[in-house]
Scaffold this motif. Structure first.
Motif, short mmCIF file in Angstrom:
data_model
loop_
_atom_site.label_atom_id
_atom_site.label_comp_id
_atom_site.label_asym_id
_atom_site.label_seq_id
_atom_site.Cartn_x
_atom_site.Cartn_y
_atom_site.Cartn_z
N ILE A 78 0.83 -1.21 0.00
CA ILE A 78 0.00 0.00 0.00
C ILE A 78 0.86 1.26 0.00
O ILE A 78 0.36 2.38 0.01
CB ILE A 78 -0.94 -0.04 1.22
N GLY A 79 2.19 1.07 0.00
CA GLY A 79 3.10 2.22 -0.09
C GLY A 79 3.50 2.80 1.24
O GLY A 79 3.92 3.95 1.33
N LEU A 80 3.40 2.00 2.32
CA LEU A 80 3.78 2.49 3.65
C LEU A 80 4.96 1.72 4.21
O LEU A 80 5.18 1.69 5.43
CB LEU A 80 2.59 2.37 4.62
N GLY A 81 5.73 1.10 3.34
CA GLY A 81 6.89 0.31 3.79
C GLY A 81 7.94 1.15 4.47
O GLY A 81 8.80 0.63 5.18
N TYR A 82 7.88 2.48 4.27
CA TYR A 82 8.89 3.36 4.86
C TYR A 82 8.60 3.68 6.33
O TYR A 82 9.44 4.24 7.03
CB TYR A 82 8.98 4.68 4.08
N LEU A 83 7.39 3.35 6.83
CA LEU A 83 7.07 3.61 8.23
C LEU A 83 7.77 2.60 9.13
O LEU A 83 8.20 1.55 8.67
CB LEU A 83 5.56 3.51 8.46
N SER A 84 7.86 2.91 10.41
CA SER A 84 8.33 1.93 11.40
C SER A 84 7.20 1.73 12.40
O SER A 84 6.34 2.60 12.57
CB SER A 84 9.59 2.43 12.11
N LEU A 85 7.18 0.59 13.08
CA LEU A 85 6.08 0.27 13.99
C LEU A 85 6.08 1.17 15.22
O LEU A 85 5.05 1.33 15.88
CB LEU A 85 6.16 -1.20 14.43
N ASP A 86 7.25 1.76 15.56
CA ASP A 86 7.28 2.61 16.76
C ASP A 86 6.95 4.07 16.45
O ASP A 86 7.05 4.93 17.31
CB ASP A 86 8.64 2.52 17.47
N ARG A 87 6.52 4.35 15.21
CA ARG A 87 6.13 5.72 14.83
C ARG A 87 4.85 6.09 15.58
O ARG A 87 3.84 5.38 15.49
CB ARG A 87 5.91 5.76 13.32
N PRO A 88 4.82 7.21 16.34
CA PRO A 88 3.59 7.60 17.05
C PRO A 88 2.44 7.80 16.07
O PRO A 88 2.59 8.45 15.03
CB PRO A 88 3.98 8.93 17.72
N ALA A 89 1.27 7.23 16.39
CA ALA A 89 0.12 7.28 15.47
C ALA A 89 -0.32 8.71 15.20
O ALA A 89 -0.79 9.04 14.12
CB ALA A 89 -1.04 6.46 16.04
N GLY A 90 -0.15 9.60 16.19
CA GLY A 90 -0.59 10.99 16.03
C GLY A 90 0.22 11.77 15.03
O GLY A 90 -0.19 12.85 14.61
N THR A 91 1.40 11.26 14.64
CA THR A 91 2.25 11.98 13.68
C THR A 91 1.96 11.61 12.24
O THR A 91 2.56 12.17 11.32
CB THR A 91 3.75 11.71 13.95
N LEU A 92 1.04 10.65 12.01
CA LEU A 92 0.70 10.26 10.64
C LEU A 92 -0.17 11.34 10.00
O LEU A 92 -1.02 11.94 10.67
CB LEU A 92 -0.05 8.93 10.62
N SER A 93 0.02 11.57 8.71
CA SER A 93 -0.84 12.52 8.00
C SER A 93 -2.21 11.86 7.79
O SER A 93 -2.37 10.65 8.00
CB SER A 93 -0.23 12.89 6.65
N GLY A 94 -3.20 12.66 7.33
CA GLY A 94 -4.54 12.11 7.08
C GLY A 94 -4.51 10.97 6.08
O GLY A 94 -5.17 9.95 6.26
N GLY A 95 -3.72 11.13 5.00
CA GLY A 95 -3.63 10.09 3.97
C GLY A 95 -2.96 8.83 4.50
O GLY A 95 -3.38 7.71 4.21
N GLU A 96 -1.89 9.00 5.29
CA GLU A 96 -1.20 7.84 5.86
C GLU A 96 -2.11 7.10 6.84
O GLU A 96 -2.17 5.86 6.83
CB GLU A 96 0.07 8.30 6.59
N ALA A 97 -2.86 7.86 7.67
CA ALA A 97 -3.77 7.24 8.63
C ALA A 97 -4.83 6.41 7.91
O ALA A 97 -5.17 5.30 8.32
CB ALA A 97 -4.44 8.31 9.50
N GLN A 98 -5.33 6.94 6.79
CA GLN A 98 -6.36 6.23 6.04
C GLN A 98 -5.81 4.93 5.46
O GLN A 98 -6.45 3.88 5.50
CB GLN A 98 -6.91 7.11 4.92
N ARG A 99 -4.58 4.99 4.95
CA ARG A 99 -3.99 3.77 4.37
C ARG A 99 -3.63 2.74 5.44
O ARG A 99 -3.73 1.54 5.20
CB ARG A 99 -2.77 4.15 3.52
#
Length: 796
Positions: free
Chosen positions: A362-383
Motif C-alpha cells: 500500500i506504499g507504507l513500507g517506509y514507516l516503522s512500527l514505533d512511529r507515534p500514530a498521532g504523527t501520521l498525516s490524514g492520507g497515511e492514517a487512512q492507508r
C-alpha cells in the motif's frame, strides 16, 4: 453499466436472488441533500464527485454507510447495544439493497502518546506473542514485551463473597514491559522553572507567570500562599531548602484555605497533571505556547526512547530484540520475518508476514512500527486503516473511502487505484468520494453532485460512465480534462531561508535555501521527508504562520462565526446599537434560550436506542431568548444574521447602517478561500474535510506573519476550486508574503515559482533534495519521478 439490472423479475435460467444488484436511495435529505434519488450498482467501483460542500459525504457517509451500520448494530442484544454508539436513522425515504459497510475515512488517529503504528494495526500484538515464544532469554508472557503494561506485584487477604464469607490469602504478579522511568512514553519532560515563576518576587507580589494564575483571586495560587509550607511574603529565591522542596515537589495533602478544604501539592506534579497530561493540540493557543516554552521533551535516558524495560530489550530472536524490530522500516522487518521458519509458530508467522507485506504493497513500507500514530498525516492514517481489509476473505461487502489519494504523489496513485480495483474484483461494492481525475478515471460508475456548494448543491447532476461525464455539461465534466500550464516567467526571490544539515526523521543532512517572497512548492513521493524538512526545520516563530492538517476542534455549538472570531465584532455592534451587554448575543452565554440552553433542540437520550432531537418549542430552534431577538441591528436580529451566508453577510456588514469593518474583513477572507456559501451559524460538525481546511486557512490569514507554510491545502478541493486557491496564493505573494506549500497536486506545482523535490524514494531511500529550480526546468530535466509526471501532466 448495462450489466446492472434493476430488481424485478429475473431472466430465464437465473435465480431471483441474483436480481438484487442495486443499492437504491430515494428521497435522501441529510444536511443539504434535496430529495436525492440514485441507484448505485453493486460489485462495481462508483466514484462520487462534485465541488466541496456539494453533498457527497452527506450521501455516502451520512446516509448509505450510516444506515448500514445502524442496521448491523440492531442485530446485537440490547445489552451489547448499550456499549455502542447510538445512531439515528438518516433522513431518507427508501434505502434498499444495502450490504455491510466498512468505512475507511480520513480521521486522524488519536494523538495519545502510547499509540503507535504497531499498536494501531495489531502488529505489535503479534510480535509480542512471537517474542514470548521464541525470544531468548525467556522473560514471561506477551505482556512482558508491552510498553503499555507495567509490572505489578501484590499480596494480601481477599474476601470471597460466596456462601460462607471467607478470607483467603492471595498473591498476584504480572510482568510488564513498560520502562519505569518514562512510563512507556519514550520521552521524559524537563520543566524550565524560570517560565513558571519570577523568583525575585514573593507569592503575594504575583510571582507566578503561568497563564491564568493570578495571585489575588485564583484558588490555586491561594492554596500555595495559605498552605503554611512557605512564607507568601518572602521572595522565592530566599526560600530554605525545605521550603523549596515542599513548594516544588510536595506530596498531596489537605489544607484549609478561607475555611474551605483543598488539596495542596508541589508545583511540578501540579503542572504535570494540569498541562502535560492533556493533548497539546486541544489546548488554547496561549496555553500551548506556554507549554512549548516551559517544557522540553528529551529521549528517555534509561530505555533510549524504545519505551521498553531492560528485560524486554534483552530478549532476542536472531540477535534482534522487539525494540529493534519496531524501529526497523516495515519493508526491512518483513524481510526479517520472512527468514524465520519455526514450525511451532507457523500460523503466527504467516499472519505477520501477510500484514507487513500489505504495508509495503500500500506504499507504507517506509514507516516503522514505533512511529507515534498521532504523527501520521490524514492520507497515511487512512492507508493504515486499509491494511486490515486487504487480506480479508469477506465478499459482497460495501467499502466506503474518503479521498484515498490524499497525500499521495502522482507516482503512488496508480498503486492505490490497483488496490481499489482488487477489492472490487473480489465481489465487493466500492464507493469512493474523490476529486483527482486519475482516480475518477478508473470508475465503473460516476455520480456527480452539485451544481454548487451548500444550499446551491445537494442534487445529482449526472450519473453514468467516465466517458459520458466528459461530455456532460457539469462543473466536474468541464474541468475533468483541465491541465495547468507552466508559468511563462517566475517571480524573483527576495531572500532565502537557509536550512543546514537537517536530520529530522529520515533527512540525510539536507542543505537547502528556501526562497522567500515567492510561491515555493516542496514535493516528493509520500514519506520522502517533505514535512520533516519544513515543519522540522523552519522555526515556528512570530513571523511564521503554519496551516497544517490537524483537524478543527469544535462541538455542534461551534460554527464558522465562533471559530473565526467573527461573532465578537458582531456582538459588540449589536450591543452598542442597543445599549446592552455583548453577552446577550451569544447562544452559549446570557442570551441563550433557557429551555434548550442555546442548543436550538431538546435532546432526549433513549439509552441503547437512537436519541431523539426535537426543535425547541420556546425559541423555535433560533437558540436565543425572545427578548434578545427584539434587539435589531441594520434591521436584522442576531438569529437572522447567523442564518445569512458568508456572501450575504459580507454585503450586509460592508455598507449602510450595518457597516462593521472588523466583521467585513473576516468575511472577506472566508469569501477569498471559497466559503461564500456557508451560513455563519452552521455547526462545524456538519462541514466537510475540504471546508474545514479552508476555514482554518481563512482564520490563519488574519494572523500577522511574513511566511505562510501550508500543508497540502488542496485536500478536499474540487478541480474547479483549485483555481480559486491558486489565485489566493498569488494574492498572498503579491502582498509581500512568502508562501511555502507542501503539495502533490500538479496544478499547484505548475503554478509555482520554485520547486524543491525530495526523494528519490521514501524512508531511508529518501531524505535528499533531488531537484531545486523552476517548474519549467523540472519538466525539461525529467530526472525525477515528479519531473516525469509533471511533464506528462502539462503535455510537454
Amino acid at each position: 453499466m448495462s450489466s446492472a439490472k434493476r430488481p424485478g423479475t429475473p431472466g430465464p435460467g437465473s435465480h431471483v436472488a441474483d436480481s438484487h444488484d442495486l443499492i437504491r436511495v430515494h428521497g435522501a435529505r441529510e444536511n443539504n441533500l434535496k430529495d436525492v434519488s440514485v441507484d448505485i450498482p453493486k460489485r462495481r467501483l462508483t466514484v462520487f464527485t462534485g465541488v466541496s460542500g456539494s453533498g457527497k459525504s452527506s450521501l455516502v457517509f451520512n446516509t448509505i454507510a450510516a444506515e448500514s451500520q445502524r442496521l448491523i448494530n440492531e442485530t446485537y442484544s440490547a445489552f451489547v447495544q448499550g456499549f455502542m454508539p447510538t445512531l439515528a436513522r438518516p433522513e431518507v425515504d427508501v434505502l434498499d439493497g444495502l450490504t455491510t459497510a466498512i468505512i475507511v475515512d480520513q480521521q486522524r488517529m488519536g494523538a495519545d502518546p502510547r499509540s503507535t503504528v504497531g499498536t494501531a494495526t495489531d502488529v505489535n500484538a503479534m510480535l509480542r506473542i512471537l517474542f514470548s515464544r521464541l525470544g531468548e532469554p525467556r522473560i514471561g508472557p506477551p505482556s512482558a514485551y508491552s510498553f503499555n503494561t507495567a509490572s505489578v506485584r501484590a499480596s494480601g487477604a481477599i474476601t470471597v463473597e460466596r456462601g460462607n464469607k471467607k478470607a483467603v490469602r492471595a498473591t498476584f504478579e504480572r510482568t510488564g514491559g513498560m520502562c519505569t522511568h518514562c512510563e512507556g512514553r519514550g520521552t521524559v519532560s524537563d520543566i524550565d522553572l524560570t517560565q513558571l515563576y519570577d523568583d525575585s518576587k514573593s507569592l503575594a507580589e504575583g510571582a507566578f507567570t503561568i497563564p491564568g494564575w493570578k495571585s489575588d483571586s485564583q484558588w490555586t495560587v491561594q492554596v500555595y500562599a495559605q498552605s503554611g509550607f512557605v512564607d507568601p511574603d518572602k521572595p522565592i529565591r530566599e526560600y530554605t531548602e525545605k521550603e523549596l522542596r515542599d513548594f516544588l515537589y510536595g506530596e498531596p495533602v489537605k489544607v484549609k484555605v478561607n475555611g474551605v478544604n483543598l488539596t495542596y501539592e508541589g508545583l511540578i506534579p501540579k503542572i504535570q497533571k494540569s498541562f502535560l497530561s492533556k493533548d497539546k493540540e486541544a489546548m488554547q493557543p496561549h496555553i500551548r505556547a506556554f507549554v512549548e516554552r516551559a517544557v522540553t521533551f528529551t529521549t528517555c535516558p534509561e530505555c533510549e526512547g524504545t519505551r521498553l524495560s531492560e528485560g524486554a530489550r534483552s530478549s532476542k530472536i536472531k540477535k534482534i530484540s522487539i525494540a529493534d524490530a519496531c524501529a526497523m522500516e516495515i519493508r526491512d522487518l518483513a524481510e526479517w520475518v520472512r527468514d524465520l521458519t519455526e514450525p511451532s509458530v507457523a500460523p503466527l508467522l504467516t499472519a505477520l508476514r501477510d500484514t507487513l507485506d500489505s504495508f509495503v504493497e500500500i506504499g507504507l513500507g517506509y514507516l516503522s512500527l514505533d512511529r507515534p500514530a498521532g504523527t501520521l498525516s490524514g492520507g497515511e492514517a487512512q492507508r493504515v486503516k486499509m491494511i486490515r481489509h486487504l487480506g480479508s476473505s469477506l465478499t459482497d461487502t460495501t467499502y466506503v473511502f474518503d479521498e484515498p489519494t490524499v497525500g499521495l504523489h502522482p507516482h503512488d496513485i496508480q498503486r492505490m487505484n490497483d488496490l481499489l480495483l482488487r477489492l472490487r474484483d473480489k465481489g465487493n461494492t466500492v464507493l469512493v468520494v474523490e476529486h483527482k481525475p486519475e482516480a475518477i478515471a478508473i470508475a465503473d460508475h460516476v455520480v456527480d453532485l452539485g451544481p454548487g456548494a451548500g444550499t446551491a448543491g445537494g442534487t445529482v447532476c449526472f450519473e453514468g460512465t467516465v466517458e459520458e461525464l466528459r461530455a456532460a455539461d457539469t462543473v466536474t465534466g468541464r474541468h475533468l480534462d483541465d491541465r495547468a500550464v507552466l508559468k511563462e516567467s517566475a517571480r524573483k526571490p527576495a531572500g532565502a531561508l537557509e536550512i543546514r544539515d537537517a536530520r529530522t526523521h529520515n533527512l540525510q543532512g539536507v542543505d537547502v535555501d528556501v526562497p522567500l517572497g515567492v510561491l515555493c512548492v516542496v514535493t516528493g513521493v509520500a514519506g520522502s521527508g517533505k514535512s520533516s524538512l519544513i515543519h522540522g526545520s523552519v522555526p515556528a516563530g512570530a513571523d511564521v504562520v503554519s496551516v497544517d492538517q490537524s483537524p478543527i476542534k469544535g462541538s455542534r455549538r461551534s460554527n464558522p462565526a465562533t471559530y473565526t472570531g467573527l461573532l465578537d465584532p458582531i456582538r459588540k455592534a449589536f450591543a452598542k446599537a442597543n445599549g446592552v451587554k455583548p453577552a446577550l448575543f451569544s447562544a452559549n452565554s446570557e442570551g441563550a434560550c433557557p429551555t434548550c440552553n442555546g442548543a436550538g433542540v431538546i435532546y432526549t437520550d433513549l439509552a441503547m436506542m437512537a436519541g431523539v432531537a426535537t426543535p425547541c418549542e420556546d425559541c423555535e430552534g433560533k437558540r436565543f431568548q425572545p427578548a434578545v431577538l427584539e434587539y435589531r441591528f441594520g434591521g436584522r436580529d442576531i438569529s437572522e444574521v447567523l442564518a445569512m451566508s458568508v456572501d450575504q453577510a459580507e454585503e450586509f456588514f460592508g455598507a449602510g447602517e450595518a457597516r462593521t469593518p472588523a466583521a467585513h474583513k473576516i468575511l472577506r477572507r472566508l469569501s477569498d478561500v471559497g466559503l461564500g456559501y456557508l451560513t455563519l451559524g452552521q455547526p462545524l460538525t456538519t462541514l466537510s474535510g475540504g471546508e474545514r481546511q479552508r476555514l482554518k486557512l481563512a482564520t490563519h490569514m488574519g494572523e500577522k506573519g511574513g511566511v505562510y507554510v501550508l500543508d497540502e491545502p488542496t485536500t478536499g478541493l474540487h478541480l474547479a476550486d483549485v483555481e480559486q486557491l491558486l489565485g489566493l496564493l498569488d494574492r498572498l505573494v503579491d502582498a509581500g508574503k512568502s508562501v511555502i506549500v507542501i503539495e502533490h497536486h500538479q496544478a499547484v506545482m505548475a503554478h509555482a515559482d520554485w520547486i524543491i523535490d525530495l526523494g528519490p524514494g521514501a524512508g531511508h531511500d529518501g531524505g535528499r533534495v533531488v531537484f531545486e529550480g523552476t517548474p519549467a526546468d523540472l519538466v525539461a530535466d525529467r530526472s525525477t519521478l515528479t519531473g516525469e509526471h509533471l511533464a506528462a501532466y502539462v503535455g510537454a
